[in-house]
Write an enzyme that holds these catalytic residues in place. Structure first.
Site, PDB file in Angstrom:
ATOM      1  N   GLY A  56       0.981  -0.866   0.198  1.00  0.00           N
ATOM      2  CA  GLY A  56      -0.173   0.183   0.340  1.00  0.00           C
ATOM      3  C   GLY A  56       1.015   0.932  -0.188  1.00  0.00           C
ATOM      4  O   GLY A  56      -0.081   2.629  -0.786  1.00  0.00           O
ATOM      5  N   ASP A  57       1.975   1.451   0.911  1.00  0.00           N
ATOM      6  CA  ASP A  57       2.756   2.534   0.815  1.00  0.00           C
ATOM      7  C   ASP A  57       3.487   2.378  -0.193  1.00  0.00           C
ATOM      8  O   ASP A  57       3.684   4.378  -1.007  1.00  0.00           O
ATOM      9  CB  ASP A  57       3.768   2.684   1.715  1.00  0.00           C
ATOM     10  CG  ASP A  57       3.435   2.120   3.371  1.00  0.00           C
ATOM     11  OD1 ASP A  57       2.137   2.271   3.867  1.00  0.00           O
ATOM     12  OD2 ASP A  57       4.020   1.993   4.121  1.00  0.00           O
ATOM     13  N   TYR A  58       3.774   1.557  -1.037  1.00  0.00           N
ATOM     14  CA  TYR A  58       4.179   1.900  -2.136  1.00  0.00           C
ATOM     15  C   TYR A  58       3.178   1.890  -3.712  1.00  0.00           C
ATOM     16  O   TYR A  58       3.567   3.233  -4.721  1.00  0.00           O
ATOM     17  CB  TYR A  58       5.346   0.602  -3.220  1.00  0.00           C
ATOM     18  CG  TYR A  58       6.057   0.505  -2.870  1.00  0.00           C
ATOM     19  CD1 TYR A  58       7.246   0.793  -2.986  1.00  0.00           C
ATOM     20  CD2 TYR A  58       6.573  -0.912  -1.164  1.00  0.00           C
ATOM     21  CE1 TYR A  58       8.859   0.677  -2.165  1.00  0.00           C
ATOM     22  CE2 TYR A  58       7.234  -1.267  -0.731  1.00  0.00           C
ATOM     23  CZ  TYR A  58       9.129  -0.265  -1.433  1.00  0.00           C
ATOM     24  OH  TYR A  58      10.211  -0.477  -0.437  1.00  0.00           O
TER      25      TYR A  58
END
Length: 428
Positions: free
Chosen positions: A199-201
């Protein structure tokens, strides 16, 4: 895993062989497309800061603003190295930056920060919504300081809505977005969709796209703008048809293990030597080729499983046939037979497999970069691959505050005496 404080042992054989330099991004001295763009990265960990990494790979100057005491927690997240302020995760993902330490909880620190904002093009932050406002750094204040500023705000749930103040991490976003609900085997406990903070990427990729669009708008109008990305919504956006399937038919997609509800065989299969392959037959033609690779062409006849609907109706039987066939051969034999018949197939690679794979090496997917105080470190190379303006990795995650003096003295024209005073008061 958390750092142990011990330097990991080196393994000379783990270094990938040198690849063809012509296939490696950024080996020349070409002008990078984002040269002249200055980015302030004031976030922590990955959601948002990874967007700055992408911009930095294509020429933007990235100033990483960190607290003077300890800096970004990402420095302590992951496998420890010989440097107390840098894990392997930090070295790899905080690439192409200069570290500048400023305490934004002090008024003088805020004043310094606003001077940097006035001389920058892009600001990236990922604090819980309201935090920047508490420091006196609201969007209206920042916009008044620099009307052309582009600001990317990444948070767990976005800047608006009833959940906006909740803490947000990739693991929680995977759950809230529906991704984790889909990960695992039918009727069993949902699992993590891989161990990486996807999700961060993904949120950062959407953020980087937003920044590039905003830069184009700024070229046309001279005005900056605010970009708002919730980590959960970035993940939700890539879950193909689950929303229209529920909206139209009330269908809730459930966990499917390694398979797919729309194709069979379409999963992971274990070979005789205990290794794994992925096989994907999404069309009748692909299954016909697989049947030929199995030397059982009759399986693809109209009377048996030549039609997708018949295969889906007999999913367990078709999967069992594939399981038994793959299990009777080594992985190399399965790969060879499938590739000869043009069946979509691939090995389930470990990182050790990748380090020795001719395609990874030919494409230059690894970059070997010198890290201060550590030596040469292997990291993923730059993508996307641009023919005229390829990106490059100039440095790995920097030591804490390595550019504080340089930036304050040269960019902000602050005297050496004043810098000394600011340091003594722990503002920098």
């Amino acid at each position: 895993m958390p750092p142990t404080g011990e330097e990991p042992s080196g393994h000379a054989e783990s270094k990938p062989p040198a690849s063809d330099p012509m296939s490696t991004p950024g080996t020349g001295q070409e002008q990078l497309p984002l040269s002249g763009i200055r980015v302030i990265d004031v976030g922590n960990f990955l959601a948002g800061p990874y967007a700055a990494s992408i911009l930095g790979e294509f020429g933007a100057e990235v100033l990483k603003i960190e607290h003077p005491l300890g800096g970004d927690p990402m420095r302590r997240f992951g496998t420890a190295t010989a440097r107390h302020d840098a894990t392997l995760a930090w070295l790899s993902e905080a690439r192409n930056r200069k570290s500048v330490t400023i305490d934004l909880r002090q008024q003088e620190g805020v004043a310094l920060f606003l001077k940097l904002v006035a001389k920058s093009d892009i600001l990236i932050e990922n604090f819980r919504p309201g935090t920047m406002e508490e420091w006196g750094l609201s969007w209206p204040v920042l916009q008044a300081t620099n009307p052309g500023l582009i600001m990317l705000r990444v948070s767990g749930y976005g800047q608006t809505g009833p959940y906006r103040r909740r803490s947000g991490f990739a693991h929680i976003a995977h759950a809230f977005s529906g991704l984790s609900y889909l990960a695992g085997f039918p009727g069993e406990t949902p699992v993590l969709p891989g161990t990486a903070p996807l999700g961060d990427y993904i949120a950062s990729l959407f953020g980087a796209i937003g920044i590039l669009i905003a830069l184009r708008h700024k070229e046309q109008t001279g005005r900056g703008q605010l970009i708002d990305v919730g980590i959960y919504e970035a993940v939700f956006r890539i879950l193909d048809e689950i929303a229209p399937a529920y909206g139209l038919f009330g269908k809730i997609r459930e966990r499917e293990g390694a398979g797919s509800f729309i194709a069979v065989p379409h999963g992971h299969f274990r070979s005789k030597d205990g290794k794994w392959v992925a096989i994907a037959c999404t069309t009748d033609k692909m299954f016909e080729r697989l049947a030929e690779a199995m030397e059982r062409p009759e399986l693809a006849s109209p009377e048996l499983y030549g039609d997708q609907r018949k295969r889906l109706a007999a999913r367990d039987i078709v999967n069992q046939i594939t399981i038994e066939w793959v299990g009777s051969l080594t992985r190399d034999e399965v790969m060879r037979r499938c590739l000869e018949k043009e069946v979509p197939v691939g090995p389930l690679n470990s990182i050790a497999d990748m380090f020795n794979d001719e395609h990874f090496l030919a494409r230059g997917n690894f970059a070997c970069i010198e890290a201060e105080g550590i030596g040469e470190v292997v990291v993923p190379n730059v993508i996307p691959r641009l023919s005229e303006t390829p990106g490059r990795v100039t440095n790995l995650g920097p030591p804490l505050g390595n550019a504080t003096y340089e930036v304050l003295r040269e960019l902000l024209d602050i005297s050496a005496e004043e810098i000394k005073r600011l340091r003594s008061r722990k503002i920098i």
